[in-house]
Design an enzyme around this catalytic site. Structure first.
Site, PDB file in Angstrom:
ATOM      1  N   ARG A  60      20.038   5.637 -19.971  1.00  0.00           N
ATOM      2  CA  ARG A  60      20.356   5.101 -18.836  1.00  0.00           C
ATOM      3  C   ARG A  60      20.990   6.832 -17.970  1.00  0.00           C
ATOM      4  NH1 ARG A  60      25.101   4.922 -16.299  1.00  0.00           N
ATOM      5  NH2 ARG A  60      26.421   4.040 -18.365  1.00  0.00           N
ATOM      6  N   TYR A 116       9.995   4.081   7.340  1.00  0.00           N
ATOM      7  CA  TYR A 116       9.471   2.730   6.356  1.00  0.00           C
ATOM      8  C   TYR A 116      10.765   2.173   6.842  1.00  0.00           C
ATOM      9  CZ  TYR A 116       9.950   0.251   2.671  1.00  0.00           C
ATOM     10  OH  TYR A 116       9.120  -0.357   1.370  1.00  0.00           O
ATOM     11  N   ASP A 187       9.634  12.947   3.563  1.00  0.00           N
ATOM     12  CA  ASP A 187       9.282  11.403   2.088  1.00  0.00           C
ATOM     13  C   ASP A 187       7.683  12.264   2.504  1.00  0.00           C
ATOM     14  OD1 ASP A 187       7.379   9.576   1.692  1.00  0.00           O
ATOM     15  OD2 ASP A 187       9.581   7.954   2.619  1.00  0.00           O
ATOM     16  N   LYS A 212       2.841   3.756  -3.869  1.00  0.00           N
ATOM     17  CA  LYS A 212       2.048   3.548  -3.179  1.00  0.00           C
ATOM     18  C   LYS A 212       0.419   4.784  -4.259  1.00  0.00           C
ATOM     19  CE  LYS A 212       4.863   2.584   0.690  1.00  0.00           C
ATOM     20  NZ  LYS A 212       6.328   2.613  -0.248  1.00  0.00           N
TER      21      LYS A 212
END
Length: 280
Positions: A60, A116, A187, A212
């Site tokens: 992790r 977004y 972004d 994407k």
């Protein structure tokens, strides 16, 4: 950035971006060696009682399954500068949440009026729960963006925006953010590292929904952040670890595989868009 002898970066200096997407994130070349990284499936690693800095301990916190993709993305986003550190997240929203965690309670966040949708919802929740002031701007209006930066703590830019495809003057607004002492995030999901490298224009962090363009095959959900600021990278890494926003090894391997065709897919997408625009 996670760089190991198995995944060198220096040998790729000077390669064109379309070549880089094919070359980066591969094991070192040796006779009879693999050309693709393996998919290590480990939750824990062998320890002899004392874990030293940089040593894998628990998956992790760090995971060698992530390193090839992170190394590749950091190299692609570097442009002509030095690669920073890339951090892969379980989703684009997990990466956005890590970015928004940088805004202090009662702070101010500047963000596009069109962005977004899920990110906008999260911003409103943070505003309601932590007293954060939201300043919405037309990202294509440079003067309005610069005016909104005064006294802000974080500036999030999408360019092009999702879904309106508005384009920011990144060099201008990022320079203004730096001059104002405002941390900036771009972004870069829609433009990809092949279209622009925001770090070269002064962005503190580059954000991706790897789901994407980068992965490109609609078969993974991942996010990523890239920064050249080591202290900032450590803060974002800690957020990823403590919030459990970690990616599965196979998903990251699939994303790296998808990256190999990014240049071809991006070129075709632009050609198709241009033809549609011509016909319309």
């Amino acid at each position: 950035m996670s760089t190991t002898p198995e995944h060198p970066v220096a040998q790729h200096t000077g390669l064109a971006p379309a070549t880089l997407v094919v070359a980066v994130g591969r094991p070192a070349h040796e006779q009879g060696g693999h050309i693709n990284p393996s998919v290590p499936l480990n939750s824990t690693y062998v320890s002899r009682g004392v874990v030293t800095s940089g040593e894998l301990s628990y998956a992790r916190g760090d995971n060698d399954a992530w390193h090839p993709f992170e190394s590749a993305l950091a190299t692609l986003e570097a442009g002509t500068g030095e690669p920073g550190e890339a951090l892969v997240f379980s989703s684009g929203m997990a990466a956005i949440a890590a970015v928004f965690s940088l805004v202090p309670d009662g702070g101010t966040l500047v963000l596009p009026r069109h962005a977004y949708q899920a990110g906008m919802v999260l911003a409103r929740q943070i505003s309601e729960r932590h007293g954060v002031t939201l300043r919405y701007v037309d990202i294509a209006d440079t003067d309005a963006v610069v005016a909104a930066l005064e006294g802000a703590d974080l500036f999030l830019a999408e360019s092009p925006t999702n879904p309106m495809l508005e384009v920011a003057d990144l060099p201008a607004v990022l320079a203004a953010a730096r001059a104002a002492g405002v941390r900036s995030v771009v972004d870069n999901t829609f433009a990809t590292p092949l279209g622009q490298n925001p770090l070269e224009h002064g962005a503190d962090i580059v954000l991706h929904s790897v789901t994407k363009y980068l992965a490109g095959h609609s078969d993974v959900v991942l996010g990523a952040l890239v920064t050249r600021d080591a202290e900032l990278a450590a803060t974002l890494r800690e957020h990823r670890t403590l919030h459990g926003a970690i990616a599965g090894p196979f998903e990251v391997w699939l994303a790296l595989r998808g990256l190999r065709t990014l240049a071809l897919r991006f070129e075709r997408a632009q050609a198709t868009a241009a033809e549609l625009a011509r016909r319309l």
